[in-house]
Design a protein around this motif. Structure first.
Motif, mmCIF file in Angstrom:
data_model
loop_
_atom_site.group_PDB
_atom_site.id
_atom_site.type_symbol
_atom_site.label_atom_id
_atom_site.label_comp_id
_atom_site.label_asym_id
_atom_site.label_seq_id
_atom_site.Cartn_x
_atom_site.Cartn_y
_atom_site.Cartn_z
ATOM 1 N N GLN A 163 -12.086 19.403 48.128
ATOM 2 C CA GLN A 163 -12.214 20.453 49.372
ATOM 3 C C GLN A 163 -12.686 19.748 50.487
ATOM 4 O O GLN A 163 -13.016 20.024 52.022
ATOM 5 N N PHE A 164 -13.395 18.373 49.828
ATOM 6 C CA PHE A 164 -14.468 17.614 51.172
ATOM 7 C C PHE A 164 -13.674 17.448 52.487
ATOM 8 O O PHE A 164 -14.325 16.897 52.735
ATOM 9 N N LYS A 165 -12.623 17.058 52.031
ATOM 10 C CA LYS A 165 -11.370 16.219 53.096
ATOM 11 C C LYS A 165 -11.719 17.435 54.595
ATOM 12 O O LYS A 165 -10.452 17.784 55.169
ATOM 13 N N ARG A 166 -11.406 19.017 53.629
ATOM 14 C CA ARG A 166 -11.203 19.758 54.692
ATOM 15 C C ARG A 166 -12.771 20.448 55.801
ATOM 16 O O ARG A 166 -12.558 20.633 56.525
ATOM 17 N N THR A 167 -13.978 20.284 54.790
ATOM 18 C CA THR A 167 -14.773 21.064 55.068
ATOM 19 C C THR A 167 -15.712 19.569 55.694
ATOM 20 O O THR A 167 -16.813 20.085 56.715
ATOM 21 N N LYS A 168 -15.522 18.385 56.102
ATOM 22 C CA LYS A 168 -16.293 17.755 56.100
ATOM 23 C C LYS A 168 -17.615 16.875 55.598
ATOM 24 O O LYS A 168 -18.899 16.510 56.004
ATOM 25 N N GLU A 169 -17.852 17.620 54.221
ATOM 26 C CA GLU A 169 -19.454 17.361 54.055
ATOM 27 C C GLU A 169 -19.718 16.399 53.522
ATOM 28 O O GLU A 169 -18.893 16.190 52.962
ATOM 29 N N ILE A 170 -20.905 15.619 53.449
ATOM 30 C CA ILE A 170 -21.075 14.335 53.343
ATOM 31 C C ILE A 170 -22.046 14.879 52.066
ATOM 32 O O ILE A 170 -22.555 15.163 51.595
ATOM 33 N N ILE A 171 -20.832 13.793 50.681
ATOM 34 C CA ILE A 171 -21.281 13.516 49.498
ATOM 35 C C ILE A 171 -22.235 13.717 49.544
ATOM 36 O O ILE A 171 -22.553 11.450 50.138
ATOM 37 N N LEU A 172 -22.965 13.611 48.642
ATOM 38 C CA LEU A 172 -24.836 12.675 48.879
ATOM 39 C C LEU A 172 -25.538 11.652 47.386
ATOM 40 O O LEU A 172 -25.328 10.661 47.031
ATOM 41 N N ARG A 173 -25.140 13.082 46.157
ATOM 42 C CA ARG A 173 -25.716 12.762 44.857
ATOM 43 C C ARG A 173 -25.014 13.534 43.684
ATOM 44 O O ARG A 173 -24.150 14.612 44.530
ATOM 45 N N ILE A 174 -24.664 13.205 43.053
ATOM 46 C CA ILE A 174 -23.307 14.053 42.394
ATOM 47 C C ILE A 174 -23.545 13.325 39.948
ATOM 48 O O ILE A 174 -24.785 13.165 40.305
ATOM 49 N N GLY A 175 -23.962 14.806 40.204
ATOM 50 C CA GLY A 175 -24.074 15.573 38.335
ATOM 51 C C GLY A 175 -23.081 14.659 37.151
ATOM 52 O O GLY A 175 -22.148 16.151 37.718
ATOM 53 N N PHE A 176 -22.873 14.853 36.880
ATOM 54 C CA PHE A 176 -21.782 14.070 35.956
ATOM 55 C C PHE A 176 -22.415 15.243 34.893
ATOM 56 O O PHE A 176 -23.013 14.345 33.836
ATOM 57 N N LYS A 177 -21.483 15.043 33.570
ATOM 58 C CA LYS A 177 -22.548 15.353 32.429
ATOM 59 C C LYS A 177 -22.267 14.769 31.333
ATOM 60 O O LYS A 177 -21.156 13.874 31.628
ATOM 61 N N ILE A 178 -23.382 14.391 30.375
ATOM 62 C CA ILE A 178 -23.313 13.015 29.337
ATOM 63 C C ILE A 178 -22.649 13.822 27.717
ATOM 64 O O ILE A 178 -22.767 14.258 27.190
ATOM 65 N N GLU A 179 -21.445 12.993 27.533
ATOM 66 C CA GLU A 179 -20.598 13.103 26.494
ATOM 67 C C GLU A 179 -20.569 11.545 25.911
ATOM 68 O O GLU A 179 -20.105 10.827 26.732
ATOM 69 N N LYS A 180 -21.332 11.673 24.781
ATOM 70 C CA LYS A 180 -20.988 10.196 24.244
ATOM 71 C C LYS A 180 -19.808 9.870 23.169
ATOM 72 O O LYS A 180 -19.361 10.550 23.157
ATOM 73 N N GLY A 181 -19.820 7.893 23.749
ATOM 74 C CA GLY A 181 -18.500 7.707 22.907
ATOM 75 C C GLY A 181 -18.822 6.379 22.012
ATOM 76 O O GLY A 181 -20.313 5.777 22.840
ATOM 77 N N ASP A 182 -17.833 5.968 21.426
ATOM 78 C CA ASP A 182 -17.969 4.410 21.759
ATOM 79 C C ASP A 182 -17.890 3.184 22.461
ATOM 80 O O ASP A 182 -17.350 3.662 23.344
ATOM 81 N N ALA A 183 -19.243 2.765 23.032
ATOM 82 C CA ALA A 183 -19.015 1.524 24.168
ATOM 83 C C ALA A 183 -18.117 0.342 23.986
ATOM 84 O O ALA A 183 -17.675 0.365 25.041
ATOM 85 N N ASN A 184 -17.528 -0.064 22.535
ATOM 86 C CA ASN A 184 -16.644 -0.770 22.644
ATOM 87 C C ASN A 184 -15.226 -0.417 23.042
ATOM 88 O O ASN A 184 -14.303 -1.383 23.144
ATOM 89 N N THR A 185 -15.366 0.957 22.521
ATOM 90 C CA THR A 185 -13.801 1.563 22.822
ATOM 91 C C THR A 185 -13.864 1.718 24.478
ATOM 92 O O THR A 185 -12.585 1.362 24.888
ATOM 93 N N LEU A 186 -14.948 1.872 24.904
ATOM 94 C CA LEU A 186 -14.584 2.356 26.395
ATOM 95 C C LEU A 186 -14.223 1.430 27.124
ATOM 96 O O LEU A 186 -13.746 1.114 28.520
ATOM 97 N N ALA A 187 -15.421 0.316 26.695
ATOM 98 C CA ALA A 187 -14.826 -1.427 27.551
ATOM 99 C C ALA A 187 -13.740 -1.268 27.250
ATOM 100 O O ALA A 187 -12.806 -2.515 28.407
ATOM 101 N N ARG A 188 -13.053 -1.416 26.182
ATOM 102 C CA ARG A 188 -11.457 -1.834 25.956
ATOM 103 C C ARG A 188 -10.517 -1.119 26.535
ATOM 104 O O ARG A 188 -9.635 -1.877 27.052
ATOM 105 N N GLU A 189 -10.574 0.218 26.875
ATOM 106 C CA GLU A 189 -9.732 1.363 27.635
ATOM 107 C C GLU A 189 -10.067 0.297 28.994
ATOM 108 O O GLU A 189 -8.768 0.026 29.379
ATOM 109 N N SER A 190 -10.947 0.482 29.318
ATOM 110 C CA SER A 190 -11.693 -0.651 30.636
ATOM 111 C C SER A 190 -11.051 -2.178 30.954
ATOM 112 O O SER A 190 -9.952 -2.149 32.418
ATOM 113 N N LYS A 191 -10.725 -2.193 29.630
ATOM 114 C CA LYS A 191 -9.205 -4.063 30.430
ATOM 115 C C LYS A 191 -8.272 -3.354 29.893
ATOM 116 O O LYS A 191 -7.373 -3.861 30.901
ATOM 117 N N GLU A 192 -7.923 -3.130 29.649
ATOM 118 C CA GLU A 192 -6.481 -2.285 29.413
ATOM 119 C C GLU A 192 -6.165 -1.745 30.419
ATOM 120 O O GLU A 192 -4.504 -2.218 31.687
#
Length: 192
Positions: A163-192
């Protein structure tokens, strides 16, 4: 707040294109964004708020107005949330989340731009999008100067859109839910 005159827009975009900008203001907090917008309105100047400068095609004729660059950064884990400044580089978020074993960002490796820009366009790749773990977005209304926090259920997201493309509100900060996983698996996914 520092105001620069007649810089090249090409120095602000990932594609390195664009002519002269009449005024350029880098900002690091909501108060400076509000002040910059007030100044543009007082001078009767058109203005645009950018962040990472990706997905911008700018004319070589430039922009006879004010470019305000949102450079609000910061990353904090608090009460099960990952709170991120909209001006933070998306790749820094991906690599930091991977190292900390936080899921939800690993497949966005290689996407240019800022976290705020990613939310603005609901960026994603390989079945993962930035809105998947998003809990809230703090925005500034450029017309009224009001800052408010919108929860995920009050934000319209669709494929590569928000909706921000329409409302033109300026995004300042974002909050994400923390869900834990395996750091090595995540790094491998990023590399792939």
């Amino acid at each position: 707040m520092t105001i620069f005159e007649n810089i090249l827009f090409s120095s602000l975009t990932t594609l390195r294109i664009g002519g002269p900008v009449r005024y350029f203001i880098p900002v690091f907090n909501a108060e400076d964004i509000t002040s910059a917008i007030k100044k543009a309105k007082q001078e009767n100047l058109p203005f645009i708020v950018i962040s990472g400068g990706s997905n911008l095609l700018v004319s070589d004729r430039g922009f006879d107005g004010m470019v305000i660059q949102n450079l609000i950064t910061g990353l904090e884990e608090k009460d099960g949330e990952l709170i991120v400044g909209a001006g933070m580089d998306l790749q820094k978020l991906v690599w930091t989340a991977n190292r900390r074993g936080i899921v939800g960002f690993s497949k966005m490796a290689g996407i240019p731009g800022s976290v705020g820009g990613a939310v603005y366009g609901n960026a994603g790749a390989y079945g993962q999008q930035i809105s998947d773990h998003l809990m809230w977005v703090e925005v500034l209304n450029p017309q009224t100067g009001e800052v408010k926090k919108l929860t995920r259920d009050k934000i319209e997201f669709s494929y590569r859109n928000s909706q921000f493309k329409r409302t033109k509100e300026i995004i300042l900060r974002i909050g994400f839910k923390i869900e834990k996983g395996d750091a090595n698996t995540l790094a491998r996914e990023s590399k792939e």
